[in-house]
Design a protein around this motif. Structure first.
Motif, PDB file in Angstrom:
ATOM      1  N   ILE A   5       0.830  -1.206   0.000  1.00  0.00           N
ATOM      2  CA  ILE A   5       0.000   0.000   0.000  1.00  0.00           C
ATOM      3  C   ILE A   5       0.864   1.256   0.000  1.00  0.00           C
ATOM      4  CG2 ILE A   5      -0.367   0.173   2.490  1.00  0.00           C
ATOM      5  CD1 ILE A   5      -2.961   0.789  -0.258  1.00  0.00           C
ATOM      6  N   LEU A   6       2.009   1.198   0.648  1.00  0.00           N
ATOM      7  CA  LEU A   6       2.938   2.319   0.640  1.00  0.00           C
ATOM      8  C   LEU A   6       3.502   2.525  -0.759  1.00  0.00           C
ATOM      9  CD1 LEU A   6       4.190   4.309   2.690  1.00  0.00           C
ATOM     10  CD2 LEU A   6       6.063   2.705   2.951  1.00  0.00           C
ATOM     11  N   ILE A   7       3.883   1.442  -1.404  1.00  0.00           N
ATOM     12  CA  ILE A   7       4.404   1.506  -2.775  1.00  0.00           C
ATOM     13  C   ILE A   7       3.324   2.045  -3.711  1.00  0.00           C
ATOM     14  CG2 ILE A   7       5.192   0.098  -4.722  1.00  0.00           C
ATOM     15  CD1 ILE A   7       6.554  -1.718  -2.559  1.00  0.00           C
ATOM     16  N   VAL A  41     -10.776  16.769 -18.855  1.00  0.00           N
ATOM     17  CA  VAL A  41     -10.449  15.409 -19.286  1.00  0.00           C
ATOM     18  C   VAL A  41     -11.751  14.605 -19.367  1.00  0.00           C
ATOM     19  CG1 VAL A  41      -8.118  15.392 -18.319  1.00  0.00           C
ATOM     20  CG2 VAL A  41     -10.006  14.577 -16.934  1.00  0.00           C
ATOM     21  N   SER A  42     -11.698  13.545 -20.154  1.00  0.00           N
ATOM     22  CA  SER A  42     -12.872  12.688 -20.291  1.00  0.00           C
ATOM     23  C   SER A  42     -13.094  11.896 -19.006  1.00  0.00           C
ATOM     24  CB  SER A  42     -12.692  11.731 -21.462  1.00  0.00           C
ATOM     25  OG  SER A  42     -11.670  10.798 -21.174  1.00  0.00           O
ATOM     26  N   GLN A  43     -14.324  11.466 -18.824  1.00  0.00           N
ATOM     27  CA  GLN A  43     -14.648  10.696 -17.622  1.00  0.00           C
ATOM     28  C   GLN A  43     -13.905   9.364 -17.610  1.00  0.00           C
ATOM     29  OE1 GLN A  43     -18.761  10.566 -16.548  1.00  0.00           O
ATOM     30  NE2 GLN A  43     -18.431   9.084 -14.931  1.00  0.00           N
ATOM     31  N   SER A  44     -13.735   8.747 -18.784  1.00  0.00           N
ATOM     32  CA  SER A  44     -13.034   7.456 -18.820  1.00  0.00           C
ATOM     33  C   SER A  44     -11.568   7.611 -18.422  1.00  0.00           C
ATOM     34  CB  SER A  44     -13.156   6.806 -20.198  1.00  0.00           C
ATOM     35  OG  SER A  44     -12.577   7.628 -21.192  1.00  0.00           O
ATOM     36  N   LYS A  45     -10.929   8.680 -18.884  1.00  0.00           N
ATOM     37  CA  LYS A  45      -9.521   8.919 -18.515  1.00  0.00           C
ATOM     38  C   LYS A  45      -9.412   9.204 -17.017  1.00  0.00           C
ATOM     39  CE  LYS A  45      -5.480  11.716 -19.552  1.00  0.00           C
ATOM     40  NZ  LYS A  45      -4.864  12.677 -20.453  1.00  0.00           N
ATOM     41  N   LEU A  46     -10.307  10.041 -16.524  1.00  0.00           N
ATOM     42  CA  LEU A  46     -10.265  10.392 -15.106  1.00  0.00           C
ATOM     43  C   LEU A  46     -10.582   9.185 -14.231  1.00  0.00           C
ATOM     44  CD1 LEU A  46      -9.789  12.614 -13.061  1.00  0.00           C
ATOM     45  CD2 LEU A  46     -12.203  13.178 -13.231  1.00  0.00           C
ATOM     46  N   SER A  47     -11.503   8.350 -14.663  1.00  0.00           N
ATOM     47  CA  SER A  47     -11.857   7.160 -13.888  1.00  0.00           C
ATOM     48  C   SER A  47     -10.656   6.249 -13.680  1.00  0.00           C
ATOM     49  CB  SER A  47     -12.973   6.387 -14.579  1.00  0.00           C
ATOM     50  OG  SER A  47     -14.164   7.119 -14.520  1.00  0.00           O
ATOM     51  N   PHE A  48      -9.832   6.122 -14.700  1.00  0.00           N
ATOM     52  CA  PHE A  48      -8.607   5.318 -14.591  1.00  0.00           C
ATOM     53  C   PHE A  48      -7.709   5.873 -13.483  1.00  0.00           C
ATOM     54  CE2 PHE A  48      -4.102   5.074 -15.688  1.00  0.00           C
ATOM     55  CZ  PHE A  48      -3.911   3.706 -15.660  1.00  0.00           C
ATOM     56  N   HIS A  49      -7.537   7.177 -13.465  1.00  0.00           N
ATOM     57  CA  HIS A  49      -6.658   7.801 -12.466  1.00  0.00           C
ATOM     58  C   HIS A  49      -7.276   7.772 -11.071  1.00  0.00           C
ATOM     59  CE1 HIS A  49      -3.544   9.056 -15.223  1.00  0.00           C
ATOM     60  NE2 HIS A  49      -4.487   9.420 -16.067  1.00  0.00           N
ATOM     61  N   LEU A  50      -8.578   7.958 -10.993  1.00  0.00           N
ATOM     62  CA  LEU A  50      -9.239   7.884  -9.692  1.00  0.00           C
ATOM     63  C   LEU A  50      -9.169   6.471  -9.123  1.00  0.00           C
ATOM     64  CD1 LEU A  50     -12.309  10.149 -10.433  1.00  0.00           C
ATOM     65  CD2 LEU A  50     -10.442  10.642  -8.836  1.00  0.00           C
ATOM     66  N   LYS A  51      -9.231   5.482  -9.991  1.00  0.00           N
ATOM     67  CA  LYS A  51      -9.102   4.095  -9.542  1.00  0.00           C
ATOM     68  C   LYS A  51      -7.723   3.876  -8.906  1.00  0.00           C
ATOM     69  CE  LYS A  51      -9.264  -0.664 -11.065  1.00  0.00           C
ATOM     70  NZ  LYS A  51      -8.885  -1.547 -12.127  1.00  0.00           N
ATOM     71  N   SER A  52      -6.681   4.413  -9.524  1.00  0.00           N
ATOM     72  CA  SER A  52      -5.324   4.294  -8.967  1.00  0.00           C
ATOM     73  C   SER A  52      -5.231   4.968  -7.603  1.00  0.00           C
ATOM     74  CB  SER A  52      -4.296   4.922  -9.910  1.00  0.00           C
ATOM     75  OG  SER A  52      -4.226   4.212 -11.102  1.00  0.00           O
ATOM     76  N   LEU A  53      -5.822   6.142  -7.495  1.00  0.00           N
ATOM     77  CA  LEU A  53      -5.800   6.859  -6.216  1.00  0.00           C
ATOM     78  C   LEU A  53      -6.586   6.105  -5.145  1.00  0.00           C
ATOM     79  CD1 LEU A  53      -6.287  10.499  -7.529  1.00  0.00           C
ATOM     80  CD2 LEU A  53      -4.209   9.551  -6.480  1.00  0.00           C
ATOM     81  N   LYS A  54      -7.688   5.505  -5.546  1.00  0.00           N
ATOM     82  CA  LYS A  54      -8.505   4.752  -4.590  1.00  0.00           C
ATOM     83  C   LYS A  54      -7.789   3.477  -4.159  1.00  0.00           C
ATOM     84  CE  LYS A  54     -13.147   3.165  -3.695  1.00  0.00           C
ATOM     85  NZ  LYS A  54     -14.481   2.943  -4.206  1.00  0.00           N
ATOM     86  N   ALA A  56      -4.670   3.024  -3.999  1.00  0.00           N
ATOM     87  CA  ALA A  56      -3.573   3.439  -3.125  1.00  0.00           C
ATOM     88  C   ALA A  56      -4.091   4.004  -1.803  1.00  0.00           C
ATOM     89  CB  ALA A  56      -2.717   4.487  -3.841  1.00  0.00           C
ATOM     90  N   GLN A  57      -5.397   4.017  -1.633  1.00  0.00           N
ATOM     91  CA  GLN A  57      -6.073   4.516  -0.438  1.00  0.00           C
ATOM     92  C   GLN A  57      -5.823   6.000  -0.180  1.00  0.00           C
ATOM     93  OE1 GLN A  57      -5.455   1.886   2.909  1.00  0.00           O
ATOM     94  NE2 GLN A  57      -5.910   0.074   1.688  1.00  0.00           N
TER      95      GLN A  57
END
Length: 101
Positions: A5-7, A41-54, A56-57
């Protein structure tokens, strides 16, 4: 050795768009639609990045109707900050040691 999770947290912080998202979330909780508009940005592009942030907690979500709202998970930022803070103490140890004399 750092935990997964840290990584994941540090990997998530390595992307400029994700950093922009986090900067916006510093101010207030935001809906995906608002983030898309502000970041252009498009919702699909942002969703990808939000998934990464989520994953990573770094962010938490709540659903209201059909919209998902994002906010910072301050606890996880404290974990990352604590890990980095340990390196501040290393400066004293390294300075005290003379290498390659």
């Amino acid at each position: 050795m750092p935990s997964k999770i840290l990584i994941a947290g540090f990997q998530a912080l390595s992307d400029p768009l994700r950093l922009r998202v986090l900067d916006l979330l510093r101010e207030e909780e935001c809906c995906v639609c608002d983030l898309c508009e502000v970041l252009a940005v498009s919702q699909s592009k942002l969703s990808f990045h939000l998934k990464s942030l989520k994953e990573a907690q770094l962010v938490q979500t709540r659903q209201e109707g059909r919209w998902i709202y994002y906010r910072l998970n301050l606890v996880q930022f404290e974990v990352l900050q604590e890990y980095l803070g340990d390196f501040g103490q290393l400066g004293q140890v390294v300075a005290a040691r003379q290498c390659c004399e």
